[in-house]
Design an enzyme around this catalytic site. Structure first.
Site, PDB file in Angstrom:
ATOM      1  N   TYR A 162       8.452   4.482   6.933  1.00 47.92           N
ATOM      2  CA  TYR A 162       7.487   4.799   7.984  1.00 47.92           C
ATOM      3  C   TYR A 162       6.645   3.560   8.266  1.00 47.92           C
ATOM      4  CZ  TYR A 162       3.569   7.073  10.389  1.00 47.92           C
ATOM      5  OH  TYR A 162       2.604   7.426  11.299  1.00 47.92           O
ATOM      6  N   ASP A 257       6.605  -4.958   5.486  1.00 52.68           N
ATOM      7  CA  ASP A 257       5.507  -4.041   5.746  1.00 52.68           C
ATOM      8  C   ASP A 257       4.827  -3.744   4.416  1.00 52.68           C
ATOM      9  OD1 ASP A 257       3.782  -1.999   6.273  1.00 52.68           O
ATOM     10  OD2 ASP A 257       5.213  -0.740   7.355  1.00 52.68           O
ATOM     11  N   LYS A 285      -4.679  -0.651   4.309  1.00 51.15           N
ATOM     12  CA  LYS A 285      -5.149   0.044   3.118  1.00 51.15           C
ATOM     13  C   LYS A 285      -6.202  -0.754   2.343  1.00 51.15           C
ATOM     14  CE  LYS A 285      -1.883   3.200   3.839  1.00 51.15           C
ATOM     15  NZ  LYS A 285      -2.134   4.546   4.330  1.00 51.15           N
TER      16      LYS A 285
END
Length: 446
Positions: A162, A257, A285
């Site tokens: 994702y 990623d 994050k």
């Protein structure tokens, strides 16, 4: 001694009493009248595990409390960024100080360059970095930049990975899409994904075939170096090296990623652990310390195509927001100042995962575990999980029962079989012991 043991039994029974969630239930009903599904991120809906989603009102260290006063050991950690635990003193103080000076200016602040400098020093593959407000923005922008640099159209992503909810990336995207059983997403026209090649993860031959079929046409390969969105799935030996070689030989860019893994698995991310220098990196994050943030960065030659220096346009009013910069700086400074945090995370995460696996074995429950550092998943299957097809075979009904019992026993896990869990530096032996005991109780019921 007997009195002490009796007290321990009473405490254990009280600890594992089913929680009252009446206030959370009412809050959920209110939210559902105002917000689609009552949530602003679909996986929060608890649709795949059942039960009432607790409405959280406070966090401290490894714990969260809901509106009904129930306390939980938290292994979600806002989906990864709270590596230091909830409401870490230095992070809170940094946010407070920044807020007193102003929450947003729409203009440059010194903290942006301070955080950029720390990221660049930690990740040698990044020579310049651009801040955005989310991981979705970071990956979307990195792909646009890869296409601008290579002047090519096709992109390669992997099933179960994702990379945010941009149209071109909602193809076999794992995570919330998989949890909800949505085939991609409504509203995404076929034209938006016609240049997206979705391949199986950990399959070198599939990537080789794609490059043979589309020679000099692939702009980039984007990959989670350790997947977190079909559960935690690490790369097999030689896989990332193969991606690096094939992209380099073809002239395509390799995008790692690291929105989830960056600074979570090591100070410098997964690319440091696996020694894979990407062309572009996406981050999020932890570099915002729990506040909304994202970033993409890479070689100067590539990054200088970004406006205002180059023709690849990307912008955002809240990019480089001073509160997020302050929280990110405080978090990274703690991690840099205390490198032993990663050793402690490794030790505690191993103890937790192995303890739960031992409890499963004693009760005859088929369970597999994948773990890299402080990122892990227990899969309800007897088979090894290496890609989306193997993850999808897990017994999600058993996972739902496990999740509900763990919640009743005061342990908050991701409400999806296809999401990774996270340990924080605030977790210690008492939390690990309670979690393993709760797991043994849960396994006895399913």
């Amino acid at each position: 001694m007997a009195a002490v043991e009796a007290c321990g039994v009473i405490f254990s029974l009280l600890r594992f009493m089913p929680h009252n969630l009446e206030k959370s239930r009412k809050l959920q009903q209110r939210a559902e009248a105002l917000i689609p599904g009552g949530v602003n991120s679909p996986v929060r809906a608890f649709g795949s595990v059942g039960g009432v989603p607790p409405f959280i009102v406070r966090g401290d260290g490894p714990y969260m409390w809901d509106a009904d006063g129930n306390r939980y050991i938290d292994y979600v950690g806002s989906w990864g960024p709270l590596i230091l635990g909830h409401a870490h003193l230095e992070v809170v103080e940094a946010i407070e100080q920044a807020a007193r000076k102003g929450a947003s200016f729409g203009a440059s602040t010194p903290a942006e360059a301070d955080l950029a400098e720390m990221i660049i020093a930690a990740m040698p593959a990044i020579e310049q970095v651009r801040f955005v407000s989310s991981g979705t923005e970071a990956t979307m922008s990195a792909i646009r930049l890869a296409r601008a640099f290579t002047k090519r159209k096709y992109i390669v992503k992997f099933e179960g990975c994702y990379h945010g909810h941009a149209d071109a990336l909602l193809v076999k995207a794992g995570s919330g899409v998989a949890t909800l059983g949505i085939p991609g997403s409504a509203g995404v026209p076929e034209e938006a994904t016609q240049f997206t090649l979705a391949l199986p993860y950990n399959d070198n031959a599939a990537v080789e075939m794609a490059f043979r079929k589309f020679p000099k046409q692939i702009a980039c390969v984007i990959v989670e170096p350790v997947v977190g969105n079909m559960g935690c799935v690490p790369p097999q030996a030689g896989y990332l090296e193969c991606l690096r070689k094939m992209t380099r030989d073809d002239g395509a860019l390799l995008i790692l990623d690291e929105v989830m893994t960056g600074f979570r698995l090591a100070y410098g991310g997964a690319q440091r652990i696996y020694n894979i220098p990407p062309d572009l990196t996406t981050l999020g994050k932890i570099i915002g310390g729990g506040l909304p943030v994202g970033a993409y960065g890479g070689r100067r030659q590539i990054m200088e195509l970004v406006a205002p220096l180059g023709p690849m346009y990307q912008a955002g009013t809240l990019s480089g927001n001073p509160l997020a910069m302050a929280a990110g700086l405080a978090t990274l400074r703690c991690l840099k100042k205390q490198p032993e945090i990663y050793d402690t995370l490794e030790k505690n995460s191993a103890a937790l995962v192995e303890g739960v696996m031992h409890a499963a074995k004693k009760t005859g429950v088929a369970l597999r575990a994948n773990r890299v550092g402080s990122m892990f998943t227990w899969f309800f299957t007897s088979d090894e999980v290496t890609d989306w097809d193997s993850a999808a075979k897990c017994d999600t009904k058993k996972f739902g029962g496990f999740h509900r019992t763990m919640l009743e026993n005061g342990v908050y896990l991701p409400p999806s079989q296809f999401e990774a869990a996270f340990m924080s530096a605030a977790h210690d032996e008492p939390e690990i012991e309670q979690t393993v005991t709760a797991a043994a109780s849960a396994f006895a019921k399913i």
